[in-house]
Design an enzyme around this catalytic site. Structure first.
Site, mmCIF file in Angstrom:
data_model
loop_
_atom_site.group_PDB
_atom_site.id
_atom_site.type_symbol
_atom_site.label_atom_id
_atom_site.label_comp_id
_atom_site.label_asym_id
_atom_site.label_seq_id
_atom_site.Cartn_x
_atom_site.Cartn_y
_atom_site.Cartn_z
ATOM 1 N N LEU A 187 -19.626 0.200 -26.178
ATOM 2 C CA LEU A 187 -19.616 0.293 -27.636
ATOM 3 C C LEU A 187 -20.323 -0.906 -28.260
ATOM 4 C CD1 LEU A 187 -18.684 1.774 -30.183
ATOM 5 C CD2 LEU A 187 -16.542 0.468 -30.073
ATOM 6 N N LYS A 205 -11.862 -5.259 -24.495
ATOM 7 C CA LYS A 205 -10.678 -4.507 -24.066
ATOM 8 C C LYS A 205 -9.443 -5.058 -24.788
ATOM 9 C CE LYS A 205 -12.213 -2.053 -20.404
ATOM 10 N NZ LYS A 205 -11.978 -0.628 -20.157
ATOM 11 N N SER A 248 -12.760 9.106 -17.027
ATOM 12 C CA SER A 248 -12.063 8.352 -18.089
ATOM 13 C C SER A 248 -12.192 6.852 -17.847
ATOM 14 C CB SER A 248 -10.582 8.737 -18.128
ATOM 15 O OG SER A 248 -9.906 8.100 -17.065
ATOM 16 N N ASN A 276 -8.882 0.644 -27.514
ATOM 17 C CA ASN A 276 -7.998 1.744 -27.159
ATOM 18 C C ASN A 276 -6.569 1.265 -27.316
ATOM 19 O OD1 ASN A 276 -9.735 3.828 -26.437
ATOM 20 N ND2 ASN A 276 -9.936 3.110 -24.326
ATOM 21 N N LYS A 310 -5.911 9.244 -31.724
ATOM 22 C CA LYS A 310 -6.743 8.923 -30.554
ATOM 23 C C LYS A 310 -5.846 8.474 -29.390
ATOM 24 C CE LYS A 310 -10.796 6.693 -28.891
ATOM 25 N NZ LYS A 310 -11.646 5.531 -28.875
ATOM 26 N N ASN A 347 -5.923 9.596 -19.802
ATOM 27 C CA ASN A 347 -6.349 8.433 -19.005
ATOM 28 C C ASN A 347 -5.508 8.200 -17.748
ATOM 29 O OD1 ASN A 347 -7.839 8.353 -21.393
ATOM 30 N ND2 ASN A 347 -8.028 6.149 -21.341
ATOM 31 N N GLY A 370 -19.928 -4.494 -23.967
ATOM 32 C CA GLY A 370 -19.639 -3.268 -23.214
ATOM 33 C C GLY A 370 -20.423 -2.111 -23.835
HETATM 34 O O1 KPL Z 1 -11.420 7.753 -24.605
HETATM 35 C C1 KPL Z 1 -11.461 8.241 -23.504
HETATM 36 C C2 KPL Z 1 -11.404 7.296 -22.364
HETATM 37 O O2 KPL Z 1 -11.852 7.635 -21.272
HETATM 38 O O3 KPL Z 1 -10.913 6.165 -22.565
HETATM 39 C C3 KPL Z 1 -11.483 9.735 -23.325
HETATM 40 C C4 KPL Z 1 -11.368 10.414 -24.687
HETATM 41 C C5 KPL Z 1 -10.349 10.183 -22.453
HETATM 42 C C6 KPL Z 1 -12.799 10.208 -22.790
HETATM 43 O O4 KPL Z 1 -13.013 9.928 -21.463
#
Ligand code: KPL
Length: 317
Positions: A12, A79, A259, A105, A190, A198, A10
């Protein structure tokens, strides 16, 4: 020369593979579950666009971890809901001396990371770098930002040295990285930004900055972040600064970004709602608290995702 494997091509994953490949100090591989795409990536390389300049970096990509064998460093860039499957497919990479750094995330994968069979050393990464995937193996580097690596639990000296080495490797590749002793504080900091932005951008179908202008949206953001911050505090997390002010600042500094959750909805992909707002609801329950604002956001995003095939698909990058 060390073997470094990036799992997941992806935004990153490609950025890390491109930068580490360009540094030329290590044997860099991309592991992709999709064999056809892996073959394409090996042929075309990673195309990295920075400040309007595109460079192509050749890396080896494969869907077969057995072809690579044990690695010194593995960077898991899939993910959150793909963590378990990816770790299962990556077993040939892992030995007692392998350091895995996992970049996702949310928080729902953190228990899995320690519980599943895998490498000897397991750390978590939190990055503030901005990267957007524009096609297979193609990524635009949107902004430098600090990356932090750390262990979820206190580690011994050898583990600490390995993490410091990994941070030095990424920094030498032009990605400023620090090993930190309090990674969970950064994970939650974060998470709170993602909590505030989001789900609401997905529900309002707006760019991040839209939350500052749409009537009612800012109030929803504040309520969701405050509620999640109370859960963090009950858990013993120390948050750097005011999480609401920080989230509003991210709305401003990434005003035109779509986002990741809104991108997922528009592309009809699975969202990370269970790892973000949903996970805070679970965490609140574990602590004997409730999180009705996040529960409602999670329910509405799940409903939106179910309806998504019938929605018109808007413009998105
Ligand atoms: O990390 C993000 C995301 O979209 O997952 C932010 C910080 C909200 C930036 O778009």
């Amino acid at each position: 020369m060390h073997t470094i494997v990036i799992i997941g091509p992806g935004a990153l994953g490609c950025l890390l593979a491109g930068r580490l490949g360009a540094a030329g100090r290590d044997d860099v591989w991309l592991l992709d579950h999709d064999a056809e795409r892996a073959a394409l990536l090996t042929r075309q390389g990673v195309r990295l666009t920075e400040a309007g300049q595109t460079s192509t970096i050749l890396v080896r990509a494969t869907s077969d971890a057995g072809q690579i064998g044990p690695a010194e460093l593995v960077l898991l860039c899939v993910k959150s809901y793909d963590v378990a499957t990816s770790l299962a497919g990556a077993q040939p990479l892992f030995g007692p001396g392998t350091l895995l750094v996992s970049f996702q995330n949310g928080i729902s994968h953190l228990d899995l990371l320690t519980a599943l069979p895998g490498p000897g050393l397991r750390a978590v990464g939190v990055t503030a770098m901005g990267a957007t995937r524009t096609g297979p193996g193609e990524v635009t580097f949107g902004g430098a930002g600090l990356t932090r690596l750390g262990y979820q639990a206190p580690a011994d000296q050898r583990a600490g040295q390995r993490l410091a080495q990994a941070a030095a490797t990424l920094t030498a590749a032009g990605l400023q990285t620090e090993a930190v002793p309090d990674i969970m504080n950064h994970v939650w900091a974060k998470l709170l930004v993602n909590i505030g932005i989001n789900a609401l951008t997905a529900l309002h179908d707006c760019a991040n900055g839209g939350l500052l202008d749409i009537p009612g949206a800012r109030g929803q953001l504040v309520a969701a972040v405050r509620e999640a911050a109370a859960v963090a505090l009950a858990k013993g997390i120390t948050l750097p600064g005011d999480p609401v002010a920080r989230t509003l600042e991210v709305c401003r500094s990434t005003a035109t970004n779509i986002s990741s959750m809104l991108q997922d909805i528009r592309r009809r992909r699975r969202t990370e709602i269970d790892a973000i707002n949903g996970a805070v609801v679970q965490e609140a329950r574990r602590l004997g608290l409730s999180a009705p604002v996040n529960e409602d956001l999670a329910r509405r995003v799940r409903e939106l995702a179910r309806r998504a095939p019938d929605r018109p698909v808007g413009n998105f990058p």
